[in-house]
Design an enzyme around this catalytic site. Structure first.
Site, short mmCIF file in Angstrom:
data_model
loop_
_atom_site.label_atom_id
_atom_site.label_comp_id
_atom_site.label_asym_id
_atom_site.label_seq_id
_atom_site.Cartn_x
_atom_site.Cartn_y
_atom_site.Cartn_z
CB SER A 143 1.46 -6.23 -10.97
OG SER A 143 0.41 -5.33 -11.07
CG HIS B 187 -3.67 -7.31 -9.48
ND1 HIS B 187 -3.42 -6.81 -8.23
CD2 HIS B 187 -2.78 -6.70 -10.29
CE1 HIS B 187 -2.43 -5.94 -8.27
NE2 HIS B 187 -2.02 -5.86 -9.52
CG HIS C 228 -4.57 -0.84 -9.04
ND1 HIS C 228 -4.95 -2.14 -9.21
CD2 HIS C 228 -3.25 -0.85 -8.73
CE1 HIS C 228 -3.89 -2.92 -9.03
NE2 HIS C 228 -2.85 -2.17 -8.73
CE1 TYR D 171 -5.15 -0.08 -13.26
CE2 TYR D 171 -3.41 0.77 -11.85
CZ TYR D 171 -4.01 -0.28 -12.52
OH TYR D 171 -3.48 -1.53 -12.41
CD GLU D 172 -8.55 -2.21 -10.67
OE1 GLU D 172 -9.19 -3.23 -10.99
OE2 GLU D 172 -7.91 -2.12 -9.59
CB ALA E 64 4.94 -4.33 -10.23
CG MET F 234 0.35 3.16 -11.78
SD MET F 234 -0.42 2.51 -13.27
CE MET F 234 0.83 2.93 -14.51
CB SER F 235 -0.54 0.11 -6.02
OG SER F 235 0.76 -0.42 -5.85
CG ASN G 111 8.95 -0.92 -15.72
OD1 ASN G 111 8.23 -1.36 -14.81
ND2 ASN G 111 8.94 0.35 -16.07
CG HIS H 89 0.22 -5.21 -17.17
ND1 HIS H 89 0.47 -4.73 -15.90
CD2 HIS H 89 -0.58 -6.30 -16.99
CE1 HIS H 89 -0.16 -5.48 -15.00
NE2 HIS H 89 -0.80 -6.45 -15.64
N1 HPA Z 1 5.30 3.23 -14.02
C1 HPA Z 1 4.21 3.19 -13.22
N2 HPA Z 1 3.82 2.09 -12.61
C2 HPA Z 1 4.54 0.97 -12.78
C3 HPA Z 1 5.69 0.95 -13.59
C4 HPA Z 1 6.08 2.14 -14.24
O1 HPA Z 1 7.07 2.21 -14.97
N3 HPA Z 1 6.16 -0.31 -13.54
C5 HPA Z 1 5.36 -1.02 -12.72
N4 HPA Z 1 4.35 -0.24 -12.27
#
Ligand code: HPA
Length: 288
Positions: free
Chosen positions: A31, A62, A84, A86-87, A114, A215-216, A239, A250
């Site tokens: 990301s 993406h 992903h 989750y998609e 990320a 998440m990847s 973050n 996001h």
């Molecule tokens: N949690 C899950 N996935 C992420 C995060 C997060 O805080 N930041 C970037 N991808």
């Protein structure tokens, strides 16, 4: 024939019809990091929509393109955007491109993502070298190698100890050091998402020994190791994922990606420039 090898071959032949360059390193851009592919020399771009088995990307930040060219002299295949779980895709769909990149000639996977940092004294924009992973969805049965195993691709029970190549880690540390880029290290824990974690979940991740969450990446690394590719992972801490901190969003993930791009680009270029010293020998999946 409809088996996975013929599907891989169909995708491979669409790509090899566009370029005779044989990529050695597969670079997956997470990301906010898609622009790193702008640094390629003599690039050819194949939209995912034109590659059978590749899926449309649905996430802002993406792009859906495979770019093949040279970066720091190294022939690379760059995934600008990934798929992903989750998609709504299966773990097999998410990892199919890694199978294709291996079939194209890639012996090495460099995956970026990320991630949320789990330590209060970390900062947005920090880079973390992934030293190991916890595959929460995989442990719960959402595993890309679940189901019949095709021995032509890899063994039934591949080892995941030392999935992240030690020589590459040493290379990444040396590259970061010579560029003056601070590089954190730690365990990346993959959750399925798409919701960001609750406070209790973040406390659990920390207790489990994770340093960052995302998440990847892990499904791709597992499949790459299944095929004997050597793997390296870099997380951009976009973050802080703290139980009592502000909730993640996001937009901040994308902004942190944009801000850290020059730093991560410099690090990746330096790694690629030196990778031949360690990287061209394919290894068996259970290499210690
Ligand atoms: N949690 C899950 N996935 C992420 C995060 C997060 O805080 N930041 C970037 N991808």
């Amino acid at each position: 024939m409809n088996d996975v090898l013929s599907q891989i071959d169909d995708a491979r032949s669409i790509i090899t019809a566009r370029t005779s360059l044989v990529p050695r390193v597969a670079l997956v851009l997470g990301s906010g990091l898609s622009e790193l592919a702008d640094d390629l020399d003599d690039p050819i771009t194949v939209p995912y929509a034109e590659i059978p088995g590749f899926l449309p990307t649905t996430i802002p930040g993406h792009r859906g393109e495979l770019v093949i060219g040279r970066m720091a002299g190294q022939p690379v295949a760059v995934m600008r955007g990934r798929f992903h779980f989750y998609e709504g895709h299966s773990m097999q769909q998410v990892t199919f491109p890694v199978r294709v990149l291996h079939a194209l000639g890639c012996t090495t996977l460099l995956a970026t993502n990320a991630a949320g940092g789990l330590h209060a004294d970390w900062h947005i924009g920090d880079l973390m070298l992934i030293t190991d992973h916890i595959f929460l969805p995989g442990l719960a049965g959402h595993h890309p190698l679940r189901g019949p195993n095709d021995e032509r691709l890899g063994p039934r029970f591949p080892a995941m100890v030392n999935a992240y190549d030690r020589e590459f880690m040493a290379l990444a540390r040396a590259a970061a050091n010579s560029l003056g880029i601070p590089l954190r290290e730690g365990v990346y824990l993959m959750l399925s998402g798409p919701a960001f974690e609750s406070g209790a979940e973040l406390r659990m991740c920390h207790l489990l020994g994770a340093d960052a969450v995302g998440m990847s990446t892990v499904p791709e690394v597992v499949v790459a190791r299944h095929m004997g590719m050597r793997c390296m992972g870099l997380s951009l801490i976009t973050n802080l994922a703290l139980p009592d901190g502000p909730p993640a969003n996001h937009q901040e993930v994308l902004e942190a990606g944009a801000a850290a791009r020059p730093k991560i680009a410099a690090l990746i270029r330096s790694i690629l420039a030196h990778i031949d010293r360690t990287a061209t020998i394919p290894t068996s999946p259970d290499r210690p």
